[in-house]
Motif scaffolding. Sequence first.
Motif, PDB file in Angstrom:
ATOM      1  N   ASP A  82     -55.870  -8.972  42.948  1.00  0.00           N
ATOM      2  CA  ASP A  82     -56.691  -9.841  42.113  1.00  0.00           C
ATOM      3  C   ASP A  82     -57.662  -8.936  41.363  1.00  0.00           C
ATOM      4  N   LEU A  83     -57.697  -9.062  40.066  1.00  0.00           N
ATOM      5  CA  LEU A  83     -58.548  -8.210  39.239  1.00  0.00           C
ATOM      6  C   LEU A  83     -59.744  -8.978  38.708  1.00  0.00           C
ATOM      7  N   SER A  84     -60.786  -8.256  38.378  1.00  0.00           N
ATOM      8  CA  SER A  84     -61.924  -8.878  37.706  1.00  0.00           C
ATOM      9  C   SER A  84     -61.482  -9.357  36.330  1.00  0.00           C
ATOM     10  N   TYR A  85     -62.268 -10.256  35.761  1.00  0.00           N
ATOM     11  CA  TYR A  85     -61.983 -10.742  34.417  1.00  0.00           C
ATOM     12  C   TYR A  85     -61.880  -9.568  33.440  1.00  0.00           C
ATOM     13  N   ALA A  86     -62.824  -8.613  33.541  1.00  0.00           N
ATOM     14  CA  ALA A  86     -62.836  -7.471  32.619  1.00  0.00           C
ATOM     15  C   ALA A  86     -61.549  -6.658  32.714  1.00  0.00           C
ATOM     16  N   ALA A  87     -61.077  -6.404  33.937  1.00  0.00           N
ATOM     17  CA  ALA A  87     -59.849  -5.619  34.110  1.00  0.00           C
ATOM     18  C   ALA A  87     -58.652  -6.373  33.536  1.00  0.00           C
ATOM     19  N   ALA A  88     -58.573  -7.674  33.796  1.00  0.00           N
ATOM     20  CA  ALA A  88     -57.467  -8.466  33.262  1.00  0.00           C
ATOM     21  C   ALA A  88     -57.524  -8.513  31.739  1.00  0.00           C
ATOM     22  N   TYR A  89     -58.733  -8.610  31.195  1.00  0.00           N
ATOM     23  CA  TYR A  89     -58.907  -8.610  29.741  1.00  0.00           C
ATOM     24  C   TYR A  89     -58.361  -7.310  29.142  1.00  0.00           C
ATOM     25  N   LYS A  90     -58.763  -6.174  29.743  1.00  0.00           N
ATOM     26  CA  LYS A  90     -58.315  -4.884  29.213  1.00  0.00           C
ATOM     27  C   LYS A  90     -56.809  -4.673  29.392  1.00  0.00           C
ATOM     28  N   LEU A  91     -56.229  -5.306  30.408  1.00  0.00           N
ATOM     29  CA  LEU A  91     -54.784  -5.203  30.612  1.00  0.00           C
ATOM     30  C   LEU A  91     -54.012  -6.208  29.749  1.00  0.00           C
ATOM     31  N   GLY A  92     -54.736  -7.133  29.125  1.00  0.00           N
ATOM     32  CA  GLY A  92     -54.106  -8.050  28.181  1.00  0.00           C
ATOM     33  C   GLY A  92     -53.450  -9.269  28.779  1.00  0.00           C
ATOM     34  N   PHE A  93     -53.930  -9.748  29.932  1.00  0.00           N
ATOM     35  CA  PHE A  93     -53.290 -10.943  30.480  1.00  0.00           C
ATOM     36  C   PHE A  93     -54.263 -12.059  30.891  1.00  0.00           C
ATOM     37  N   VAL A  94     -55.450 -12.070  30.323  1.00  0.00           N
ATOM     38  CA  VAL A  94     -56.409 -13.126  30.653  1.00  0.00           C
ATOM     39  C   VAL A  94     -55.824 -14.504  30.354  1.00  0.00           C
ATOM     40  N   SER A  95     -55.264 -14.698  29.186  1.00  0.00           N
ATOM     41  CA  SER A  95     -54.739 -16.018  28.810  1.00  0.00           C
ATOM     42  C   SER A  95     -53.525 -16.410  29.644  1.00  0.00           C
ATOM     43  N   ALA A  96     -52.688 -15.449  29.978  1.00  0.00           N
ATOM     44  CA  ALA A  96     -51.491 -15.736  30.774  1.00  0.00           C
ATOM     45  C   ALA A  96     -51.852 -16.036  32.224  1.00  0.00           C
ATOM     46  N   GLY A  97     -52.944 -15.459  32.721  1.00  0.00           N
ATOM     47  CA  GLY A  97     -53.364 -15.697  34.092  1.00  0.00           C
ATOM     48  C   GLY A  97     -52.810 -14.721  35.103  1.00  0.00           C
ATOM     49  N   SER A  98     -51.650 -14.175  34.841  1.00  0.00           N
ATOM     50  CA  SER A  98     -51.057 -13.202  35.749  1.00  0.00           C
ATOM     51  C   SER A  98     -50.114 -12.300  34.962  1.00  0.00           C
ATOM     52  N   ALA A  99     -49.792 -11.171  35.579  1.00  0.00           N
ATOM     53  CA  ALA A  99     -48.881 -10.214  34.937  1.00  0.00           C
ATOM     54  C   ALA A  99     -48.229  -9.349  36.003  1.00  0.00           C
ATOM     55  N   ARG A 100     -47.041  -8.850  35.689  1.00  0.00           N
ATOM     56  CA  ARG A 100     -46.381  -7.878  36.579  1.00  0.00           C
ATOM     57  C   ARG A 100     -47.062  -6.538  36.363  1.00  0.00           C
ATOM     58  N   VAL A 101     -47.478  -5.927  37.469  1.00  0.00           N
ATOM     59  CA  VAL A 101     -48.216  -4.670  37.398  1.00  0.00           C
ATOM     60  C   VAL A 101     -47.694  -3.677  38.423  1.00  0.00           C
ATOM     61  N   GLU A 102     -48.133  -2.442  38.242  1.00  0.00           N
ATOM     62  CA  GLU A 102     -47.971  -1.421  39.270  1.00  0.00           C
ATOM     63  C   GLU A 102     -49.370  -1.006  39.695  1.00  0.00           C
ATOM     64  N   VAL A 103     -49.589  -0.958  41.004  1.00  0.00           N
ATOM     65  CA  VAL A 103     -50.863  -0.553  41.579  1.00  0.00           C
ATOM     66  C   VAL A 103     -50.638   0.763  42.303  1.00  0.00           C
ATOM     67  N   GLU A 104     -51.464   1.759  41.985  1.00  0.00           N
ATOM     68  CA  GLU A 104     -51.355   3.065  42.632  1.00  0.00           C
ATOM     69  C   GLU A 104     -52.751   3.571  42.984  1.00  0.00           C
ATOM     70  N   THR A 105     -52.930   3.969  44.243  1.00  0.00           N
ATOM     71  CA  THR A 105     -54.240   4.472  44.655  1.00  0.00           C
ATOM     72  C   THR A 105     -54.540   5.791  43.966  1.00  0.00           C
ATOM     73  N   ILE A 106     -55.834   6.003  43.759  1.00  0.00           N
ATOM     74  CA  ILE A 106     -56.323   7.274  43.228  1.00  0.00           C
ATOM     75  C   ILE A 106     -57.112   7.912  44.357  1.00  0.00           C
ATOM     76  N   LEU A 107     -56.661   9.067  44.789  1.00  0.00           N
ATOM     77  CA  LEU A 107     -57.319   9.754  45.893  1.00  0.00           C
ATOM     78  C   LEU A 107     -58.264  10.813  45.355  1.00  0.00           C
ATOM     79  N   PRO A 108     -59.537  10.797  45.793  1.00  0.00           N
ATOM     80  CA  PRO A 108     -60.462  11.830  45.339  1.00  0.00           C
ATOM     81  C   PRO A 108     -60.049  13.187  45.887  1.00  0.00           C
ATOM     82  N   ARG A 109     -60.415  14.213  45.174  1.00  0.00           N
ATOM     83  CA  ARG A 109     -60.053  15.575  45.610  1.00  0.00           C
ATOM     84  C   ARG A 109     -60.679  15.911  46.946  1.00  0.00           C
ATOM     85  N   SER A 110     -61.906  15.495  47.139  1.00  0.00           N
ATOM     86  CA  SER A 110     -62.590  15.754  48.405  1.00  0.00           C
ATOM     87  C   SER A 110     -62.785  14.428  49.116  1.00  0.00           C
TER      88      SER A 110
END
Length: 186
Positions: A149-177
């Motif tokens: 579940d994404l914030s409104y801002a994240a969904a807006y930037k991904l372009g699916f606010v009006s659609a309500g949902s979208a197929r996505v890929e989620v990948e963790t970002i690991l910090p170097r330290s």
Amino acid sequence: MKRPVLAFLLLVGTALGGCTLEPKHIGHTRDDGPGGPLPSNPDGIADARPRSEPLNPGANSPYTALGRKYVPFQSLTPYRQRGLASWYGRKFHGKPTSSGERYDMYAMTAAHTLLPIPSYARVTNLSNGRSVVVRVNDRGPFHAERIIDLSYAAAYKLGFVSAGSARVEVETILPRSSVATRNPPV
């Protein structure tokens, strides 16, 4: 003759009852979407900036939601999954998240059932290639077909606010330290 009618009414009632459980993420409704004017430049909202943070022990304990048990990851680990993303907005704006922070629908945040809190993930909309980085600070979504579940801002930037949902890929970002994140204070 009464049994078929009763069966039909039960079927219709069950179907309609199931509809009310689904969140209504269709943009500018009275239940969700922006409660007022958007930020002056919503396209300019910066992605979350990954950094090493201690994990929140309370937010990463096993829990049960809607009758299903979840055991969140206890350390930052590589993770990649494709599936359906949805978003949440005004209805939860200002309310506490699982991390104890206040939900800000204009921040680049997300809810996930298993990823550690806090952690960071890159989310890519598979239909248009847009990608954002979010900070996971909440739990959810608790619907079997959704993975994040994404914030409104994240969904807006991904372009699916009006659609309500979208197929996505989620990948963790690991910090170097990530020593501090692997061994949170007890």
